[in-house]
Scaffold this motif. Sequence first.
Motif, PDB file in Angstrom:
ATOM      1  N   ARG A  36       7.347   3.077  -1.683  1.00  0.00           N
ATOM      2  CA  ARG A  36       6.379   4.080  -1.216  1.00  0.00           C
ATOM      3  C   ARG A  36       6.988   5.478  -1.202  1.00  0.00           C
ATOM      4  O   ARG A  36       6.264   6.474  -1.242  1.00  0.00           O
ATOM      5  CB  ARG A  36       5.852   3.699   0.164  1.00  0.00           C
ATOM      6  CG  ARG A  36       4.995   2.437   0.149  1.00  0.00           C
ATOM      7  CD  ARG A  36       4.370   2.141   1.500  1.00  0.00           C
ATOM      8  NE  ARG A  36       3.605   0.903   1.434  1.00  0.00           N
ATOM      9  CZ  ARG A  36       4.069  -0.285   1.855  1.00  0.00           C
ATOM     10  NH1 ARG A  36       5.276  -0.357   2.404  1.00  0.00           N
ATOM     11  NH2 ARG A  36       3.330  -1.369   1.742  1.00  0.00           N
ATOM     12  N   PRO A  81       6.084   7.981  -5.668  1.00  0.00           N
ATOM     13  CA  PRO A  81       5.566   9.362  -5.695  1.00  0.00           C
ATOM     14  C   PRO A  81       6.640  10.387  -5.995  1.00  0.00           C
ATOM     15  O   PRO A  81       6.353  11.435  -6.585  1.00  0.00           O
ATOM     16  CB  PRO A  81       4.984   9.554  -4.284  1.00  0.00           C
ATOM     17  CG  PRO A  81       5.610   8.512  -3.435  1.00  0.00           C
ATOM     18  CD  PRO A  81       5.891   7.355  -4.347  1.00  0.00           C
ATOM     19  N   ARG A 125      -0.197  -1.265  -6.693  1.00  0.00           N
ATOM     20  CA  ARG A 125      -0.995  -0.215  -6.050  1.00  0.00           C
ATOM     21  C   ARG A 125      -0.150   1.037  -5.827  1.00  0.00           C
ATOM     22  O   ARG A 125      -0.615   2.162  -6.035  1.00  0.00           O
ATOM     23  CB  ARG A 125      -1.555  -0.706  -4.707  1.00  0.00           C
ATOM     24  CG  ARG A 125      -2.703  -1.695  -4.852  1.00  0.00           C
ATOM     25  CD  ARG A 125      -3.439  -1.873  -3.540  1.00  0.00           C
ATOM     26  NE  ARG A 125      -2.573  -2.409  -2.491  1.00  0.00           N
ATOM     27  CZ  ARG A 125      -2.384  -3.702  -2.265  1.00  0.00           C
ATOM     28  NH1 ARG A 125      -2.990  -4.596  -3.027  1.00  0.00           N
ATOM     29  NH2 ARG A 125      -1.604  -4.105  -1.280  1.00  0.00           N
ATOM     30  N   THR A 158       0.477   2.645  -9.441  1.00  0.00           N
ATOM     31  CA  THR A 158      -0.714   3.233 -10.058  1.00  0.00           C
ATOM     32  C   THR A 158      -1.185   4.456  -9.279  1.00  0.00           C
ATOM     33  O   THR A 158      -1.643   5.439  -9.866  1.00  0.00           O
ATOM     34  CB  THR A 158      -1.846   2.203 -10.185  1.00  0.00           C
ATOM     35  OG1 THR A 158      -2.117   1.613  -8.901  1.00  0.00           O
ATOM     36  CG2 THR A 158      -1.480   1.102 -11.169  1.00  0.00           C
ATOM     37  N   ASP A 159      -1.068   4.415  -7.952  1.00  0.00           N
ATOM     38  CA  ASP A 159      -1.421   5.594  -7.150  1.00  0.00           C
ATOM     39  C   ASP A 159      -0.548   6.787  -7.505  1.00  0.00           C
ATOM     40  O   ASP A 159      -0.992   7.936  -7.420  1.00  0.00           O
ATOM     41  CB  ASP A 159      -1.278   5.286  -5.655  1.00  0.00           C
ATOM     42  CG  ASP A 159      -2.393   4.399  -5.123  1.00  0.00           C
ATOM     43  OD1 ASP A 159      -3.378   4.180  -5.849  1.00  0.00           O
ATOM     44  OD2 ASP A 159      -2.270   3.907  -3.977  1.00  0.00           O
ATOM     45  N   THR A 174      -1.486  15.338  -1.710  1.00  0.00           N
ATOM     46  CA  THR A 174      -2.569  14.358  -1.825  1.00  0.00           C
ATOM     47  C   THR A 174      -3.512  14.448  -0.634  1.00  0.00           C
ATOM     48  O   THR A 174      -4.737  14.380  -0.782  1.00  0.00           O
ATOM     49  CB  THR A 174      -1.987  12.937  -1.935  1.00  0.00           C
ATOM     50  OG1 THR A 174      -1.138  12.874  -3.085  1.00  0.00           O
ATOM     51  CG2 THR A 174      -3.096  11.901  -2.064  1.00  0.00           C
ATOM     52  N   GLN A 212      -7.461  15.415  -0.650  1.00  0.00           N
ATOM     53  CA  GLN A 212      -8.460  14.522  -0.069  1.00  0.00           C
ATOM     54  C   GLN A 212      -9.324  15.267   0.941  1.00  0.00           C
ATOM     55  O   GLN A 212     -10.540  15.069   1.017  1.00  0.00           O
ATOM     56  CB  GLN A 212      -7.761  13.340   0.604  1.00  0.00           C
ATOM     57  CG  GLN A 212      -8.707  12.258   1.117  1.00  0.00           C
ATOM     58  CD  GLN A 212      -9.499  11.623  -0.001  1.00  0.00           C
ATOM     59  OE1 GLN A 212      -9.002  11.406  -1.100  1.00  0.00           O
ATOM     60  NE2 GLN A 212     -10.772  11.336   0.272  1.00  0.00           N
TER      61      GLN A 212
END
Length: 283
Positions: free
Chosen positions: A31, A35, A62, A65-66, A274, A278
């Motif tokens: 995590r 990124p 996940r 791909t994120d 991000t 959002q």
Amino acid sequence: MKPLETARTITLPDTQVAVCGDWHGNLDWLRTLAPAITSLAPDVRTVLQLGDWWMQTDASDRIFTDAGIERVYVTLGNHEPWGEIAPLQHAHPGEAIRISEVTWLLPRPARLRIGGRTILSLGGAASVDRQWRTEGVDWWPDENIHGVHVEVAIAGGPADVMLTHESPAGTPVRQVREILRTNPLGFPKAARLESAVSRKRVSRVWDEVKPDLLMHGHMHTPGAGTTDDGRRVISVGCDGQQGNLAFLDLQSLELETPSLREVRHAAESRASATEKAQDVIEQ
């Protein structure tokens, strides 16, 4: 674990890739790492992982791909779910196997063509901690590098880059030599002898195919060294450690290794960006 796709050849146009050492199934580290990769190198879409991978692919997919990572090619290590992997490899000899949206397990050996460079992958290693593990639960004999892997790797001819989990024998990396000399974790003699055999097999391939650059994991210590004939060896750090991530330029074969602080800062910056994006969408 099921094969979703297989490939006997892998050719990619990428001119830069990320190379990562051991992850040990550490999703918390991914995590941060995933990124950070796309924050530090926005054009990178491919990760070459150097073993002791053992990931929950639904979760790791996940995360990748994120972050915009499209492919992870795994050079298998010793601490892997070999009870699931070995039957797949026996059913698809010599083929890379895609087991999830993102993750490919490479055969032993494998040859990839990326950015015009020939990359040889030779997975496997001996577990020096085997006496504390249980066969069929968290240790399998399939982890070992066998003579047939060595012969096939050599028969494929020269390579520009070699990816392994195990270190070569006679490594020029001072930090690895020191670990092998001092045995700080007190591994038993029999296990260390098995490890020495494993390193000799890697070294035989390394001496025959003569790559300009060899990168490996397994030793959990970042470091670099160069042989008298100019071949470079990079020992890549493990999850949460300095040097777990490096960016490889396929044109020059030069490496950029961000510091642990830079990795964490890049991940935090991307997360902040991000969140702001959002917020704008929700408004």
